[in-house]
Design a protein around this motif. Structure first.
Motif, PDB file in Angstrom:
ATOM      1  N   GLU A 107       2.716 -13.972   0.391  1.00 54.33           N
ATOM      2  CA  GLU A 107       3.338 -14.082  -0.929  1.00 54.33           C
ATOM      3  C   GLU A 107       3.007 -15.405  -1.614  1.00 54.33           C
ATOM      4  OE1 GLU A 107       5.108 -12.167  -4.051  1.00 54.33           O
ATOM      5  OE2 GLU A 107       4.263 -11.435  -2.175  1.00 54.33           O
ATOM      6  N   GLY A 108       2.741 -16.449  -0.843  1.00 58.29           N
ATOM      7  CA  GLY A 108       2.293 -17.708  -1.441  1.00 58.29           C
ATOM      8  C   GLY A 108       0.978 -17.508  -2.183  1.00 58.29           C
ATOM      9  N   TRP A 109       0.051 -16.813  -1.541  1.00 60.70           N
ATOM     10  CA  TRP A 109      -1.243 -16.509  -2.166  1.00 60.70           C
ATOM     11  C   TRP A 109      -1.051 -15.635  -3.400  1.00 60.70           C
ATOM     12  CZ3 TRP A 109      -5.611 -18.848  -0.507  1.00 60.70           C
ATOM     13  CH2 TRP A 109      -5.620 -19.383   0.791  1.00 60.70           C
ATOM     14  N   ASN A 110      -0.147 -14.655  -3.301  1.00 64.62           N
ATOM     15  CA  ASN A 110       0.080 -13.745  -4.415  1.00 64.62           C
ATOM     16  C   ASN A 110       0.620 -14.484  -5.640  1.00 64.62           C
ATOM     17  OD1 ASN A 110       0.213 -11.030  -5.559  1.00 64.62           O
ATOM     18  ND2 ASN A 110       2.418 -11.292  -5.433  1.00 64.62           N
ATOM     19  N   LYS A 111       1.577 -15.358  -5.416  1.00 64.70           N
ATOM     20  CA  LYS A 111       2.145 -16.086  -6.556  1.00 64.70           C
ATOM     21  C   LYS A 111       1.139 -17.081  -7.130  1.00 64.70           C
ATOM     22  CE  LYS A 111       6.031 -13.956  -6.462  1.00 64.70           C
ATOM     23  NZ  LYS A 111       5.936 -12.611  -7.000  1.00 64.70           N
ATOM     24  N   GLU A 130      -7.646 -11.426  -2.767  1.00 66.66           N
ATOM     25  CA  GLU A 130      -8.374 -11.005  -1.570  1.00 66.66           C
ATOM     26  C   GLU A 130      -7.646 -11.486  -0.312  1.00 66.66           C
ATOM     27  OE1 GLU A 130     -12.748 -11.655   0.519  1.00 66.66           O
ATOM     28  OE2 GLU A 130     -12.467 -12.240  -1.569  1.00 66.66           O
ATOM     29  N   GLN A 131      -7.151 -12.712  -0.341  1.00 68.29           N
ATOM     30  CA  GLN A 131      -6.422 -13.245   0.809  1.00 68.29           C
ATOM     31  C   GLN A 131      -5.092 -12.514   1.001  1.00 68.29           C
ATOM     32  OE1 GLN A 131      -7.726 -15.244   2.980  1.00 68.29           O
ATOM     33  NE2 GLN A 131      -5.915 -15.337   4.243  1.00 68.29           N
ATOM     34  N   VAL A 132      -4.390 -12.226  -0.090  1.00 71.42           N
ATOM     35  CA  VAL A 132      -3.136 -11.462   0.001  1.00 71.42           C
ATOM     36  C   VAL A 132      -3.400 -10.146   0.715  1.00 71.42           C
ATOM     37  CG1 VAL A 132      -1.321 -10.249  -1.286  1.00 71.42           C
ATOM     38  CG2 VAL A 132      -2.179 -12.427  -2.136  1.00 71.42           C
ATOM     39  N   LEU A 133      -4.451  -9.448   0.295  1.00 70.33           N
ATOM     40  CA  LEU A 133      -4.732  -8.120   0.841  1.00 70.33           C
ATOM     41  C   LEU A 133      -5.261  -8.193   2.276  1.00 70.33           C
ATOM     42  CD1 LEU A 133      -6.124  -6.429  -2.371  1.00 70.33           C
ATOM     43  CD2 LEU A 133      -3.850  -6.162  -1.325  1.00 70.33           C
ATOM     44  N   ARG A 134      -5.832  -9.306   2.649  1.00 72.58           N
ATOM     45  CA  ARG A 134      -6.206  -9.508   4.051  1.00 72.58           C
ATOM     46  C   ARG A 134      -4.947  -9.601   4.920  1.00 72.58           C
ATOM     47  NH1 ARG A 134      -9.971 -13.852   3.220  1.00 72.58           N
ATOM     48  NH2 ARG A 134     -11.811 -12.657   2.787  1.00 72.58           N
ATOM     49  N   LEU A 135      -3.965 -10.318   4.401  1.00 71.39           N
ATOM     50  CA  LEU A 135      -2.726 -10.541   5.145  1.00 71.39           C
ATOM     51  C   LEU A 135      -1.760  -9.363   5.053  1.00 71.39           C
ATOM     52  CD1 LEU A 135      -2.204 -14.253   4.035  1.00 71.39           C
ATOM     53  CD2 LEU A 135      -2.810 -13.471   6.350  1.00 71.39           C
ATOM     54  N   GLU A 136      -1.710  -8.710   3.911  1.00 66.74           N
ATOM     55  CA  GLU A 136      -0.802  -7.575   3.688  1.00 66.74           C
ATOM     56  C   GLU A 136      -1.530  -6.514   2.866  1.00 66.74           C
ATOM     57  OE1 GLU A 136       1.258  -4.876   3.856  1.00 66.74           O
ATOM     58  OE2 GLU A 136       2.465  -6.438   4.766  1.00 66.74           O
ATOM     59  N   ALA A 142      -0.287  -6.843  -5.535  1.00 66.34           N
ATOM     60  CA  ALA A 142      -1.605  -7.485  -5.514  1.00 66.34           C
ATOM     61  C   ALA A 142      -2.688  -6.476  -5.884  1.00 66.34           C
ATOM     62  CB  ALA A 142      -1.886  -8.096  -4.143  1.00 66.34           C
ATOM     63  N   LEU A 143      -2.562  -5.251  -5.388  1.00 63.56           N
ATOM     64  CA  LEU A 143      -3.531  -4.205  -5.752  1.00 63.56           C
ATOM     65  C   LEU A 143      -3.485  -3.919  -7.252  1.00 63.56           C
ATOM     66  CD1 LEU A 143      -3.038  -1.839  -2.704  1.00 63.56           C
ATOM     67  CD2 LEU A 143      -5.210  -2.909  -3.376  1.00 63.56           C
ATOM     68  N   ALA A 144      -2.288  -3.840  -7.812  1.00 62.25           N
ATOM     69  CA  ALA A 144      -2.168  -3.611  -9.254  1.00 62.25           C
ATOM     70  C   ALA A 144      -2.740  -4.795 -10.027  1.00 62.25           C
ATOM     71  CB  ALA A 144      -0.704  -3.376  -9.631  1.00 62.25           C
ATOM     72  N   GLY A 145      -2.481  -6.007  -9.560  1.00 61.78           N
ATOM     73  CA  GLY A 145      -3.050  -7.198 -10.195  1.00 61.78           C
ATOM     74  C   GLY A 145      -4.567  -7.187 -10.136  1.00 61.78           C
ATOM     75  N   LEU A 146      -5.105  -6.757  -9.005  1.00 63.05           N
ATOM     76  CA  LEU A 146      -6.556  -6.613  -8.871  1.00 63.05           C
ATOM     77  C   LEU A 146      -7.075  -5.625  -9.909  1.00 63.05           C
ATOM     78  CD1 LEU A 146      -9.239  -7.076  -7.337  1.00 63.05           C
ATOM     79  CD2 LEU A 146      -8.498  -5.263  -5.747  1.00 63.05           C
TER      80      LEU A 146
END
Length: 192
Positions: A107-111, A130-136, A142-146
C-alpha cells in the motif's frame, strides 16, 4: 490484529494452536493477513449486490492499510491526511518514507503511485504500480490505476486488459464496466 489471530487459531489444527494470549510471529501475522484477504477476495467476487460489494471493498482496503508496524501505520496516516488535504509534496514525503522503510508493504507503493499520477509522472507511477502488483497481484485499485494511465497514454488494449483484471477481482469496482465498454468497441470492434 486480534481478529486475524482468531482466524488463524480457528483454522489451525488443535495441536498447533498457540495460547490465546500468545503473540503471533511476523510470519504468523503475514499468513493470517493473507488468510483474511483470501476470504475477503472470495466474498467480493461472489458479492450479490453493490452494498455488499462496497462493504467488502472497504474491508479489503482496511487490511491493505495494516502494515504490522505502528511507525509505518503512523507515516501512512499522515500521508493519507496530506493527500486528503491535497498537500501532495507532504503526502509524497510520507509515502516515500514508507516505501523506503517497508519495501514489502504494497500500500505504500500504491499511495506513492497515486502521487506520481497526480503529478503527471506516469513513468514513476507505472513503476510503483508494477511493484504493488508484484506484492499484491489482486490489488484491484492498482489494476484500475494501471488501466487509467495506459488509457491516457493511448494503450487501449493494455488499458482494457488491466480494467478486465480489476473487474474480475472486484465486479463492483466503481466505473469498471463503464471504462471497459468503450474500450471493447475500440479494441475489439463490433460483432457481426
Amino acid at each position: 490484529m486480534t481478529m486475524l489471530a482468531g482466524t488463524v487459531q480457528a483454522d489451525a489444527p488443535a495441536a498447533d494452536v498457540p495460547p490465546p494470549d500468545a503473540p503471533l510471529s511476523a510470519q504468523g501475522k503475514s499468513e493470517a493477513r493473507q488468510t483474511v484477504l483470501d476470504k475477503l477476495y472470495e466474498q467480493l467476487a461472489a458479492a450479490p449486490d453493490e452494498v455488499t460489494g462496497r462493504a467488502l471493498e472497504s474491508a479489503i482496503q482496511s487490511v491493505w492499510l495494516e502494515s504490522g508496524s505502528p511507525s509505518i501505520d503512523l507515516l501512512m496516516s499522515r500521508g493519507l491526511d496530506a493527500l486528503r488535504e491535497e498537500n501532495y509534496d507532504r503526502a509524497y514525503f510520507y509515502f516515500d518514507e514508507v516505501v523506503t522503510l517497508a519495501p514489502g508493504f504494497a500500500e505504500g507503493w500504491n499511495k506513492r503511485a497515486t502521487i506520481h499520477y497526480i503529478r503527471d509522472d506516469y513513468a514513476r507511477a507505472l513503476r510503483d504500480i508494477e511493484q504493488v502488483l508484484r506484492l499484491e497481484p489482486r490489488h484491484f485499485e492498482a489494476l484500475a490505476g494501471l488501466g487509467v494511465i495506459l488509457e491516457e497514454l493511448g494503450d487501449k488494449k493494455g488499458a482494457l486488459d488491466a480494467y478486465r483484471k480489476a473487474v474480475e477481482i472486484d465486479p463492483w469496482l466503481l466505473n469498471g464496466m463503464e471504462r471497459i465498454r468503450p474500450l471493447e468497441l475500440d479494441v475489439e470492434g463490433r460483432g457481426i
